[in-house]
Motif scaffolding. Structure first.
Motif, PDB file in Angstrom:
ATOM      1  N   LEU A   1       0.848  -1.196   0.000  1.00 26.29           N
ATOM      2  CA  LEU A   1       0.000   0.000   0.000  1.00 26.29           C
ATOM      3  C   LEU A   1       0.885   1.248   0.000  1.00 26.29           C
ATOM      4  CD1 LEU A   1      -2.666  -1.323   2.543  1.00 26.29           C
ATOM      5  CD2 LEU A   1      -2.967  -0.963   0.072  1.00 26.29           C
ATOM      6  N   PRO A   2       0.315   2.372  -0.423  1.00 26.65           N
ATOM      7  CA  PRO A   2       1.110   3.602  -0.510  1.00 26.65           C
ATOM      8  C   PRO A   2       1.860   3.890   0.785  1.00 26.65           C
ATOM      9  CG  PRO A   2      -1.047   3.957  -1.478  1.00 26.65           C
ATOM     10  CD  PRO A   2      -1.073   2.579  -0.888  1.00 26.65           C
ATOM     11  N   GLY A   3       3.122   4.247   0.654  1.00 20.85           N
ATOM     12  CA  GLY A   3       3.929   4.597   1.815  1.00 20.85           C
ATOM     13  C   GLY A   3       4.535   3.412   2.542  1.00 20.85           C
ATOM     14  N   GLU A   4       4.110   2.196   2.187  1.00 27.05           N
ATOM     15  CA  GLU A   4       4.630   1.026   2.901  1.00 27.05           C
ATOM     16  C   GLU A   4       6.019   0.640   2.378  1.00 27.05           C
ATOM     17  OE1 GLU A   4       0.666  -1.331   4.434  1.00 27.05           O
ATOM     18  OE2 GLU A   4       1.587  -1.994   2.565  1.00 27.05           O
ATOM     19  N   TRP A   5       6.696  -0.120   3.214  1.00 26.82           N
ATOM     20  CA  TRP A   5       8.045  -0.541   2.875  1.00 26.82           C
ATOM     21  C   TRP A   5       8.246  -1.970   3.399  1.00 26.82           C
ATOM     22  CZ3 TRP A   5      12.485  -0.763   6.404  1.00 26.82           C
ATOM     23  CH2 TRP A   5      13.695  -1.004   5.717  1.00 26.82           C
ATOM     24  N   ALA A   6       8.692  -2.841   2.529  1.00 28.00           N
ATOM     25  CA  ALA A   6       8.986  -4.228   2.916  1.00 28.00           C
ATOM     26  C   ALA A   6      10.511  -4.339   2.997  1.00 28.00           C
ATOM     27  CB  ALA A   6       8.410  -5.197   1.889  1.00 28.00           C
ATOM     28  N   PRO A   7      11.042  -4.538   4.218  1.00 33.68           N
ATOM     29  CA  PRO A   7      12.471  -4.329   4.468  1.00 33.68           C
ATOM     30  C   PRO A   7      13.403  -5.272   3.706  1.00 33.68           C
ATOM     31  CG  PRO A   7      11.413  -5.342   6.371  1.00 33.68           C
ATOM     32  CD  PRO A   7      10.318  -4.988   5.414  1.00 33.68           C
ATOM     33  N   ALA A   8      14.665  -4.835   3.611  1.00 29.91           N
ATOM     34  CA  ALA A   8      15.675  -5.576   2.839  1.00 29.91           C
ATOM     35  C   ALA A   8      15.967  -6.936   3.460  1.00 29.91           C
ATOM     36  CB  ALA A   8      16.958  -4.759   2.759  1.00 29.91           C
ATOM     37  N   HIS A   9      16.028  -7.940   2.610  1.00 24.44           N
ATOM     38  CA  HIS A   9      16.547  -9.229   3.019  1.00 24.44           C
ATOM     39  C   HIS A   9      17.096  -9.949   1.784  1.00 24.44           C
ATOM     40  CE1 HIS A   9      12.463 -11.651   2.549  1.00 24.44           C
ATOM     41  NE2 HIS A   9      12.910 -11.208   1.405  1.00 24.44           N
ATOM     42  N   ARG A  10      17.780 -11.018   2.039  1.00 25.72           N
ATOM     43  CA  ARG A  10      18.193 -11.870   0.921  1.00 25.72           C
ATOM     44  C   ARG A  10      18.007 -13.308   1.350  1.00 25.72           C
ATOM     45  NH1 ARG A  10      24.187 -12.918   0.801  1.00 25.72           N
ATOM     46  NH2 ARG A  10      25.063 -12.137   2.732  1.00 25.72           N
ATOM     47  N   HIS A  11      17.819 -14.171   0.361  1.00 26.07           N
ATOM     48  CA  HIS A  11      17.586 -15.576   0.710  1.00 26.07           C
ATOM     49  C   HIS A  11      18.060 -16.492  -0.404  1.00 26.07           C
ATOM     50  CE1 HIS A  11      13.981 -14.701  -1.637  1.00 26.07           C
ATOM     51  NE2 HIS A  11      13.559 -13.864  -0.724  1.00 26.07           N
ATOM     52  N   THR A  12      18.137 -17.766  -0.058  1.00 26.71           N
ATOM     53  CA  THR A  12      18.646 -18.734  -1.027  1.00 26.71           C
ATOM     54  C   THR A  12      17.681 -19.008  -2.181  1.00 26.71           C
ATOM     55  OG1 THR A  12      18.020 -20.376   0.641  1.00 26.71           O
ATOM     56  CG2 THR A  12      20.373 -19.927   0.364  1.00 26.71           C
TER      57      THR A  12
ATOM     58  N   TYR B   1       8.357   0.206  -6.240  1.00 27.71           N
ATOM     59  CA  TYR B   1       9.650  -0.195  -6.801  1.00 27.71           C
ATOM     60  C   TYR B   1      10.244  -1.282  -5.928  1.00 27.71           C
ATOM     61  CZ  TYR B   1      11.171   2.821  -3.051  1.00 27.71           C
ATOM     62  OH  TYR B   1      11.335   3.362  -1.807  1.00 27.71           O
ATOM     63  N   THR B   2      11.099  -2.070  -6.541  1.00 28.66           N
ATOM     64  CA  THR B   2      11.886  -3.046  -5.807  1.00 28.66           C
ATOM     65  C   THR B   2      13.341  -2.661  -5.999  1.00 28.66           C
ATOM     66  OG1 THR B   2      10.300  -4.833  -6.091  1.00 28.66           O
ATOM     67  CG2 THR B   2      12.546  -5.487  -5.754  1.00 28.66           C
ATOM     68  N   THR B   3      14.080  -2.598  -4.922  1.00 25.44           N
ATOM     69  CA  THR B   3      15.515  -2.359  -5.069  1.00 25.44           C
ATOM     70  C   THR B   3      16.219  -3.709  -4.919  1.00 25.44           C
ATOM     71  OG1 THR B   3      15.242  -0.147  -4.167  1.00 25.44           O
ATOM     72  CG2 THR B   3      17.483  -1.008  -4.257  1.00 25.44           C
ATOM     73  N   VAL B   4      16.911  -4.115  -5.979  1.00 25.01           N
ATOM     74  CA  VAL B   4      17.595  -5.412  -5.996  1.00 25.01           C
ATOM     75  C   VAL B   4      19.080  -5.157  -6.215  1.00 25.01           C
ATOM     76  CG1 VAL B   4      17.669  -7.727  -7.018  1.00 25.01           C
ATOM     77  CG2 VAL B   4      15.560  -6.393  -7.146  1.00 25.01           C
ATOM     78  N   ASP B   5      19.909  -5.594  -5.266  1.00 30.37           N
ATOM     79  CA  ASP B   5      21.353  -5.452  -5.413  1.00 30.37           C
ATOM     80  C   ASP B   5      21.729  -3.996  -5.723  1.00 30.37           C
ATOM     81  OD1 ASP B   5      23.935  -6.437  -5.441  1.00 30.37           O
ATOM     82  OD2 ASP B   5      23.914  -6.898  -7.581  1.00 30.37           O
TER      83      ASP B   5
ATOM     84  N   THR C   1      18.881 -15.716  -6.338  1.00 29.70           N
ATOM     85  CA  THR C   1      19.425 -16.226  -5.075  1.00 29.70           C
ATOM     86  C   THR C   1      20.533 -15.323  -4.531  1.00 29.70           C
ATOM     87  OG1 THR C   1      20.485 -18.127  -4.008  1.00 29.70           O
ATOM     88  CG2 THR C   1      21.011 -17.803  -6.332  1.00 29.70           C
ATOM     89  N   GLY C   2      20.401 -14.994  -3.243  1.00 25.72           N
ATOM     90  CA  GLY C   2      21.483 -14.280  -2.560  1.00 25.72           C
ATOM     91  C   GLY C   2      21.502 -12.772  -2.731  1.00 25.72           C
ATOM     92  N   LEU C   3      20.674 -12.206  -3.606  1.00 31.08           N
ATOM     93  CA  LEU C   3      20.722 -10.758  -3.809  1.00 31.08           C
ATOM     94  C   LEU C   3      19.775 -10.045  -2.840  1.00 31.08           C
ATOM     95  CD1 LEU C   3      20.964 -10.195  -7.692  1.00 31.08           C
ATOM     96  CD2 LEU C   3      22.731 -10.769  -6.039  1.00 31.08           C
ATOM     97  N   TRP C   4      20.269  -8.930  -2.264  1.00 29.31           N
ATOM     98  CA  TRP C   4      19.433  -8.112  -1.380  1.00 29.31           C
ATOM     99  C   TRP C   4      18.245  -7.572  -2.157  1.00 29.31           C
ATOM    100  CZ3 TRP C   4      20.394  -8.619   3.509  1.00 29.31           C
ATOM    101  CH2 TRP C   4      21.692  -8.807   3.974  1.00 29.31           C
ATOM    102  N   HIS C   5      17.094  -7.546  -1.501  1.00 30.48           N
ATOM    103  CA  HIS C   5      15.942  -6.902  -2.134  1.00 30.48           C
ATOM    104  C   HIS C   5      14.982  -6.360  -1.091  1.00 30.48           C
ATOM    105  CE1 HIS C   5      14.984 -11.198  -1.700  1.00 30.48           C
ATOM    106  NE2 HIS C   5      13.716 -10.844  -1.553  1.00 30.48           N
ATOM    107  N   GLU C   6      14.359  -5.232  -1.433  1.00 33.34           N
ATOM    108  CA  GLU C   6      13.348  -4.596  -0.591  1.00 33.34           C
ATOM    109  C   GLU C   6      12.350  -3.903  -1.502  1.00 33.34           C
ATOM    110  OE1 GLU C   6      16.876  -2.154   0.500  1.00 33.34           O
ATOM    111  OE2 GLU C   6      15.335  -0.727   1.141  1.00 33.34           O
ATOM    112  N   HIS C   7      11.153  -3.725  -0.989  1.00 35.24           N
ATOM    113  CA  HIS C   7      10.092  -3.121  -1.808  1.00 35.24           C
ATOM    114  C   HIS C   7       9.601  -1.839  -1.152  1.00 35.24           C
ATOM    115  CE1 HIS C   7      10.222  -7.219  -3.210  1.00 35.24           C
ATOM    116  NE2 HIS C   7       9.553  -7.697  -2.172  1.00 35.24           N
TER     117      HIS C   7
END
Ligand code: GTQ
Length: 351
Positions: free
Chosen positions: A106-117, A131-135, A151-157
């Motif tokens: 939803l507007p203004g929300e943020w899904a925090p950075a993580h990375r996984h296999t 937007y998604t920020t990847v690597d 796999t393994g790349l940082w990502h957050e939305h």
């Protein structure tokens, strides 16, 4: 030679004396013959994956309700999983190797950075401004775009727009989980770096070169804009009017190999009124309708897909796609298990 008919019915577990079975269990031993036909069925596999259709019309209000019921801080990723009952809903599998989820931001929300296999991709379904920020690469999300989070790349939305944004997550989570190789690491908000793969690789046939040095990134391109994929399909269809399957694959532009290691991703255009029979192949498939209206026949099932609907088909199963419109093309996003099957040497095409 032994007479084959002598092996037609194998002994059952109940045929064995109880004390013998109990002693086997105490010793962590299991007789093979009662289960032999189940693990090696005759002629073709007996998949748990069932043909299932998830209409967006019924899913969307429930996803929006999740937006009211569960704040992003309590969800981290606000996702309704498209689970195949053939595997048991709690397994969160669409097929043996594929996981599907509809994610709402939803507007203004943020899904925090993580990375996984596990490897993931997102197919954007609805909304603008997220937007998604990847690597370190900030990837805007628009309808039909495909964004990789390998796999393994940082990502957050994040979301700077003003309406809900929804996308379809496709992950190889069931496989990686089965391998007991699934885990995640939490991270700090990423610093956005200059340079975007979707710009550097915007034109097919030419790739960026640093004085004869090509990129050595494992994933040089992370965002595949729908405008480009759609234009490629339109051009292909116009250039080759006799071409039966107007299809493109999402690939690594440096190597030409599949964009990710385990699952394969494709876009398909059905011409107005076209019916396309897909070859019977070993990998399971997922169909997500980007544009138009199609019927998907999967063995004895027939699903009428509307825009943003998703369905899945088990492997080793005939699939027929039909564009219901005789005036407009239809555009389908496909995910499948082909790279996995090929790498493991179990890929089959039965025509
Ligand atoms: O957006 O990172 O559907 O980590 C499942 C696991 C989405 C994500 C999912 C995830 C994500």
């Amino acid at each position: 030679m032994q007479d084959q008919s002598r092996f037609d019915t194998l002994g059952r577990l109940e045929d064995l004396p109880l004390d013998y079975r109990e002693e086997l269990a105490r010793q962590n031993l299991v007789p093979l013959w009662p289960s032999l036909r189940a693990v090696l069925p005759a002629g073709k596999p007996q998949p748990n994956t069932r043909p299932i259709h998830w209409p967006y019309e019924t899913l969307r209000p429930l996803l929006m309700q999740a937006g009211e019921l569960t704040p992003i801080e309590k969800a981290e990723r606000r996702v309704l999983v498209l689970a195949n009952p053939g595997h048991g809903l709690e397994k969160m599998q669409a097929s043996a190797a594929m996981y599907l989820g509809m994610q709402l931001l939803l507007p203004g929300e943020w899904a925090p950075a993580h990375r996984h296999t596990p490897n993931a991709v997102r197919m954007i379904v609805e909304g603008e401004g997220a937007y998604t920020t990847v690597d370190g690469e900030k990837c805007p999300m628009s309808r039909g775009d495909l964004i990789l989070t390998p796999t393994g790349l940082w990502h957050e939305h994040g979301h700077d727009g003003d309406g809900p944004v929804v996308w379809l997550d496709v992950l190889d989570l069931p496989l990686v989980y089965y391998m007991e190789a699934s885990y995640h690491i939490d991270g700090e908000p990423q610093t956005v770096k200059p340079g975007r793969g979707d710009r550097a690789y915007a034109r097919a046939g030419v790739v960026p070169t640093q004085v004869f040095q090509r990129s050595n990134k494992a994933y040089p391109m992370l965002r595949y804009p729908w405008v480009e994929a759609r234009a490629a399909l339109e051009a292909l269809a116009a250039d080759q009017p006799e071409l039966e399957a107007v299809q493109v694959s999402y690939v690594n532009p440096e190597t030409g190999t599949d964009a990710e290691n385990i699952l394969g991703f494709y876009a398909l255009m059905l011409r107005p009124g076209q019916t396309l029979d897909l070859p019977v192949r070993s990998p399971a498939m997922v169909f997500h309708l980007i544009e138009g209206g199609i019927d998907v026949g999967i063995s004895d099932n027939s699903f009428a897909l509307a825009e943003a609907d998703t369905c899945c088909a088990p492997g080793y199963t005939p699939v027929r796609l039909r564009n219901r419109s005789t005036n407009s093309p239809a555009f389908v996003f496909i995910a499948d298990e082909t790279p996995l099957h090929r790498k493991l040497g179990v890929f089959e095409n039965r025509g």
